[in-house]
Motif scaffolding. Structure first.
Motif, PDB file in Angstrom:
ATOM      1  N   LEU A   1       0.798  -1.222   0.000  1.00 30.40           N
ATOM      2  CA  LEU A   1       0.000   0.000   0.000  1.00 30.40           C
ATOM      3  C   LEU A   1       0.834   1.277   0.000  1.00 30.40           C
ATOM      4  CD1 LEU A   1      -2.765  -1.026   2.554  1.00 30.40           C
ATOM      5  CD2 LEU A   1      -3.145  -0.484   0.144  1.00 30.40           C
ATOM      6  N   ASP A   2       2.138   1.165  -0.086  1.00 36.69           N
ATOM      7  CA  ASP A   2       3.001   2.341  -0.001  1.00 36.69           C
ATOM      8  C   ASP A   2       2.603   3.420  -1.006  1.00 36.69           C
ATOM      9  OD1 ASP A   2       5.374   3.734   1.030  1.00 36.69           O
ATOM     10  OD2 ASP A   2       6.199   3.378  -0.963  1.00 36.69           O
ATOM     11  N   ILE A   3       2.113   3.008  -2.172  1.00 37.47           N
ATOM     12  CA  ILE A   3       1.729   3.953  -3.207  1.00 37.47           C
ATOM     13  C   ILE A   3       0.542   4.829  -2.801  1.00 37.47           C
ATOM     14  CG2 ILE A   3       0.171   2.334  -4.364  1.00 37.47           C
ATOM     15  CD1 ILE A   3       1.106   3.481  -7.004  1.00 37.47           C
ATOM     16  N   PHE A   4      -0.207   4.407  -1.775  1.00 36.38           N
ATOM     17  CA  PHE A   4      -1.399   5.137  -1.360  1.00 36.38           C
ATOM     18  C   PHE A   4      -1.126   6.220  -0.323  1.00 36.38           C
ATOM     19  CE2 PHE A   4      -3.292   1.485  -3.388  1.00 36.38           C
ATOM     20  CZ  PHE A   4      -4.380   2.041  -4.042  1.00 36.38           C
ATOM     21  N   SER A   5       0.119   6.512  -0.046  1.00 39.64           N
ATOM     22  CA  SER A   5       0.443   7.601   0.875  1.00 39.64           C
ATOM     23  C   SER A   5       1.777   8.222   0.497  1.00 39.64           C
ATOM     24  CB  SER A   5       0.494   7.109   2.322  1.00 39.64           C
ATOM     25  OG  SER A   5       0.952   8.135   3.181  1.00 39.64           O
ATOM     26  N   SER A   6       1.758   9.513   0.226  1.00 37.94           N
ATOM     27  CA  SER A   6       3.004  10.206  -0.088  1.00 37.94           C
ATOM     28  C   SER A   6       3.911  10.283   1.129  1.00 37.94           C
ATOM     29  CB  SER A   6       2.699  11.623  -0.588  1.00 37.94           C
ATOM     30  OG  SER A   6       2.013  12.377   0.406  1.00 37.94           O
ATOM     31  N   ALA A   7       3.339  10.069   2.324  1.00 36.50           N
ATOM     32  CA  ALA A   7       4.141  10.084   3.551  1.00 36.50           C
ATOM     33  C   ALA A   7       4.914   8.792   3.759  1.00 36.50           C
ATOM     34  CB  ALA A   7       3.242  10.335   4.760  1.00 36.50           C
ATOM     35  N   GLY A   8       4.599   7.766   2.969  1.00 39.86           N
ATOM     36  CA  GLY A   8       5.333   6.503   3.044  1.00 39.86           C
ATOM     37  C   GLY A   8       5.032   5.663   4.257  1.00 39.86           C
ATOM     38  N   ASP A   9       3.866   5.901   4.888  1.00 42.01           N
ATOM     39  CA  ASP A   9       3.582   5.185   6.137  1.00 42.01           C
ATOM     40  C   ASP A   9       2.731   3.929   5.948  1.00 42.01           C
ATOM     41  OD1 ASP A   9       1.430   6.675   5.377  1.00 42.01           O
ATOM     42  OD2 ASP A   9       1.215   7.765   7.260  1.00 42.01           O
ATOM     43  N   TYR A  10       2.500   3.513   4.696  1.00 42.33           N
ATOM     44  CA  TYR A  10       1.776   2.268   4.434  1.00 42.33           C
ATOM     45  C   TYR A  10       2.699   1.163   3.924  1.00 42.33           C
ATOM     46  CZ  TYR A  10      -2.684   4.870   4.597  1.00 42.33           C
ATOM     47  OH  TYR A  10      -3.764   5.626   4.985  1.00 42.33           O
ATOM     48  N   ALA A  11       3.982   1.426   3.851  1.00 41.76           N
ATOM     49  CA  ALA A  11       4.917   0.483   3.243  1.00 41.76           C
ATOM     50  C   ALA A  11       4.811  -0.891   3.873  1.00 41.76           C
ATOM     51  CB  ALA A  11       6.341   1.004   3.376  1.00 41.76           C
ATOM     52  N   GLY A  12       4.716  -1.907   3.018  1.00 41.90           N
ATOM     53  CA  GLY A  12       4.646  -3.285   3.484  1.00 41.90           C
ATOM     54  C   GLY A  12       3.263  -3.777   3.826  1.00 41.90           C
ATOM     55  N   GLN A  13       2.290  -2.871   3.909  1.00 34.89           N
ATOM     56  CA  GLN A  13       0.915  -3.283   4.199  1.00 34.89           C
ATOM     57  C   GLN A  13       0.214  -3.707   2.907  1.00 34.89           C
ATOM     58  OE1 GLN A  13      -1.394  -0.635   6.769  1.00 34.89           O
ATOM     59  NE2 GLN A  13       0.484   0.481   7.274  1.00 34.89           N
ATOM     60  N   SER A  14      -0.775  -4.574   3.028  1.00 30.34           N
ATOM     61  CA  SER A  14      -1.563  -5.012   1.875  1.00 30.34           C
ATOM     62  C   SER A  14      -3.047  -4.843   2.185  1.00 30.34           C
ATOM     63  CB  SER A  14      -1.256  -6.472   1.536  1.00 30.34           C
ATOM     64  OG  SER A  14      -1.593  -7.315   2.620  1.00 30.34           O
ATOM     65  N   ASP A  15      -3.865  -4.849   1.138  1.00 29.01           N
ATOM     66  CA  ASP A  15      -5.304  -4.691   1.338  1.00 29.01           C
ATOM     67  C   ASP A  15      -6.018  -5.098   0.054  1.00 29.01           C
ATOM     68  OD1 ASP A  15      -7.654  -4.117   2.613  1.00 29.01           O
ATOM     69  OD2 ASP A  15      -7.315  -1.957   2.785  1.00 29.01           O
ATOM     70  N   THR A  16      -7.320  -5.345   0.174  1.00 31.40           N
ATOM     71  CA  THR A  16      -8.165  -5.612  -0.982  1.00 31.40           C
ATOM     72  C   THR A  16      -9.222  -4.528  -1.057  1.00 31.40           C
ATOM     73  OG1 THR A  16      -7.824  -8.005  -0.893  1.00 31.40           O
ATOM     74  CG2 THR A  16      -9.767  -7.226  -2.067  1.00 31.40           C
ATOM     75  N   LEU A  17      -9.290  -3.864  -2.189  1.00 36.23           N
ATOM     76  CA  LEU A  17     -10.232  -2.780  -2.417  1.00 36.23           C
ATOM     77  C   LEU A  17     -11.334  -3.243  -3.361  1.00 36.23           C
ATOM     78  CD1 LEU A  17      -7.666   0.102  -3.079  1.00 36.23           C
ATOM     79  CD2 LEU A  17      -8.572  -0.673  -0.876  1.00 36.23           C
ATOM     80  N   THR A  18     -12.517  -2.708  -3.149  1.00 33.72           N
ATOM     81  CA  THR A  18     -13.593  -2.946  -4.104  1.00 33.72           C
ATOM     82  C   THR A  18     -13.595  -1.826  -5.134  1.00 33.72           C
ATOM     83  OG1 THR A  18     -15.956  -3.438  -4.329  1.00 33.72           O
ATOM     84  CG2 THR A  18     -15.347  -1.675  -2.798  1.00 33.72           C
ATOM     85  N   ASP A  19     -14.131  -2.093  -6.294  1.00 34.42           N
ATOM     86  CA  ASP A  19     -14.297  -1.069  -7.329  1.00 34.42           C
ATOM     87  C   ASP A  19     -15.795  -0.985  -7.589  1.00 34.42           C
ATOM     88  OD1 ASP A  19     -13.737   0.826  -9.187  1.00 34.42           O
ATOM     89  OD2 ASP A  19     -12.640  -0.465 -10.559  1.00 34.42           O
ATOM     90  N   THR A  20     -16.396   0.134  -7.233  1.00 30.79           N
ATOM     91  CA  THR A  20     -17.852   0.208  -7.167  1.00 30.79           C
ATOM     92  C   THR A  20     -18.405   1.265  -8.103  1.00 30.79           C
ATOM     93  OG1 THR A  20     -17.631  -0.356  -4.821  1.00 30.79           O
ATOM     94  CG2 THR A  20     -19.798   0.319  -5.572  1.00 30.79           C
ATOM     95  N   CYS A  21     -19.508   0.938  -8.765  1.00 34.63           N
ATOM     96  CA  CYS A  21     -20.263   1.875  -9.581  1.00 34.63           C
ATOM     97  C   CYS A  21     -21.654   2.022  -8.969  1.00 34.63           C
ATOM     98  CB  CYS A  21     -20.383   1.379 -11.022  1.00 34.63           C
ATOM     99  SG  CYS A  21     -18.805   0.945 -11.793  1.00 34.63           S
ATOM    100  N   PHE A  22     -22.344   3.101  -9.313  1.00 35.40           N
ATOM    101  CA  PHE A  22     -23.638   3.385  -8.693  1.00 35.40           C
ATOM    102  C   PHE A  22     -24.649   3.787  -9.764  1.00 35.40           C
ATOM    103  CE2 PHE A  22     -20.316   4.044  -5.635  1.00 35.40           C
ATOM    104  CZ  PHE A  22     -20.821   3.517  -4.452  1.00 35.40           C
ATOM    105  N   LEU A  23     -25.763   3.078  -9.794  1.00 32.44           N
ATOM    106  CA  LEU A  23     -26.845   3.396 -10.715  1.00 32.44           C
ATOM    107  C   LEU A  23     -27.906   4.187  -9.958  1.00 32.44           C
ATOM    108  CD1 LEU A  23     -28.173   3.059 -13.512  1.00 32.44           C
ATOM    109  CD2 LEU A  23     -29.257   0.981 -12.628  1.00 32.44           C
ATOM    110  N   VAL A  24     -28.004   5.478 -10.276  1.00 29.74           N
ATOM    111  CA  VAL A  24     -28.898   6.391  -9.566  1.00 29.74           C
ATOM    112  C   VAL A  24     -30.220   6.467 -10.311  1.00 29.74           C
ATOM    113  CG1 VAL A  24     -29.199   8.745  -8.718  1.00 29.74           C
ATOM    114  CG2 VAL A  24     -26.898   7.713  -8.751  1.00 29.74           C
ATOM    115  N   HIS A  25     -31.289   5.978  -9.662  1.00 25.69           N
ATOM    116  CA  HIS A  25     -32.632   6.051 -10.232  1.00 25.69           C
ATOM    117  C   HIS A  25     -33.327   7.297  -9.694  1.00 25.69           C
ATOM    118  CE1 HIS A  25     -32.957   1.649 -11.457  1.00 25.69           C
ATOM    119  NE2 HIS A  25     -31.931   1.630 -10.640  1.00 25.69           N
ATOM    120  N   HIS A  26     -33.700   8.190 -10.565  1.00 21.91           N
ATOM    121  CA  HIS A  26     -34.434   9.400 -10.198  1.00 21.91           C
ATOM    122  C   HIS A  26     -35.725   9.418 -11.018  1.00 21.91           C
ATOM    123  CE1 HIS A  26     -35.480  13.720 -10.193  1.00 21.91           C
ATOM    124  NE2 HIS A  26     -34.791  13.794  -9.061  1.00 21.91           N
TER     125      HIS A  26
END
Length: 294
Positions: free
Chosen positions: A59-84
């Motif tokens: 996850l190091d790429i997700f913080s310019s401060a470099g404080d995620y180095a070595g951590q891992s995670d799974t992200l969802t990629d979500t879309c939204f269908l708005v019915h109006h």
């Protein structure tokens, strides 16, 4: 350093080689039955679409401060269908549809996959893509534009800053040339250039507002839901809960100062409205929705 340069370019290269009108129901001896309504008569509601999964090994790429180095995670990629009652808006377009059926694809620290396309998920709601009135993307990174080919008949709502990032007026080409084939699929669509804040249906219930920094014209979405009240969809202003709590700015970012300013403005809006905030890549925010925002 950009996300698009780390995994988008290689992934792109690989992947591209209703009812009757409302009527009074007959009154039984007990309480009257609830009449069915057409989609146009229903209050605002939002279907949550699964537009892919992104596993991050570092996850190091997700913080310019470099404080995620070595951590891992799974992200969802979500879309939204708005019915109006006045139409439908599709917010974000996820990973490329060509991922469906092709398992996991890895490039660098990112592994992406997708089980079902937007078109197939729309079919589960008895909707075909040609019925989508408007498409808007929070921003033009690879994982938010991947299925533009499926909604070509819609009107694209875009602010000038993001459009210029994709199609520079000086003709210099897009900020990431590897995305040019995907960007090109936006060109044939009917387009409406919107301002810093745009009320999609004219009643304040669905508002696109700019939160620049992640990309020059990055935007977020404000919803006024009939049951849950104000809801703000972040786009990629934040990627994870911790990103919001610590105001972490990714390394793949067009302007860190602009992003930090957008975070402040976003939080002021959320506090003013008393809004529920949904981080679009955060499974902990998406899974409890159960596929719908009411």
């Amino acid at each position: 350093m950009r996300l698009t340069h780390l995994f988008i370019a290689a992934s792109t290269a690989a992947l591209l080689s209703a009812c009757t009108p409302k009527t009074e129901a007959p009154a039984p001896e007990a309480a009257p039955a609830e009449a069915e309504t057409t989609a146009a008569e229903k209050p605002l509601h939002v279907a949550v679409l699964d537009c892919g999964t992104i596993t991050v090994s570092d996850l190091d790429i997700f913080s310019s401060a470099g404080d995620y180095a070595g951590q891992s995670d799974t992200l969802t990629d979500t879309c939204f269908l708005v019915h109006h009652p006045k139409g439908m808006l599709l917010w974000d377009l996820g990973l490329p549809g060509m991922l469906v059926g092709n398992g996991e694809n890895t490039q660098g620290v990112f592994t992406v996959s997708m089980d079902t396309s937007i078109t197939d998920q729309l079919a589960e709601h008895d909707i075909v893509p040609s019925e989508i009135d408007y498409v808007a993307i929070s921003h033009s990174h690879f994982d938010h534009i991947g299925q533009i080919d499926q909604v070509q008949g819609s009107t694209w709502l875009v602010n000038q800053k993001e459009k210029d990032a994709m199609f520079p007026p000086d003709g210099s080409g897009p900020y990431d040339p590897s995305l040019a084939p995907t960007f090109a699929m936006f060109n044939p669509m009917e387009q409406l250039v919107i301002g810093d804040e745009y009320d999609v249906f004219g009643d304040g219930s669905v508002v696109i507002f700019q939160t620049p920094g992640h990309t020059p014209g990055h935007s977020s979405l404000q919803l006024m839901m009939p049951e849950s009240g104000p809801v703000l969809l972040t786009g990629d202003l934040y990627h994870r809960t911790e990103s919001r709590e610590l105001k972490r700015v990714p390394r793949f970012n067009s302007s860190e100062p602009d992003t930090l300013a957008s975070m402040d403005a976003f939080e002021a809006r959320a506090e003013r409205l008393g809004a529920k905030v949904i981080i679009q890549h955060e499974p902990a925010d998406i899974e409890p929705l159960g596929g719908v925002i009411r």
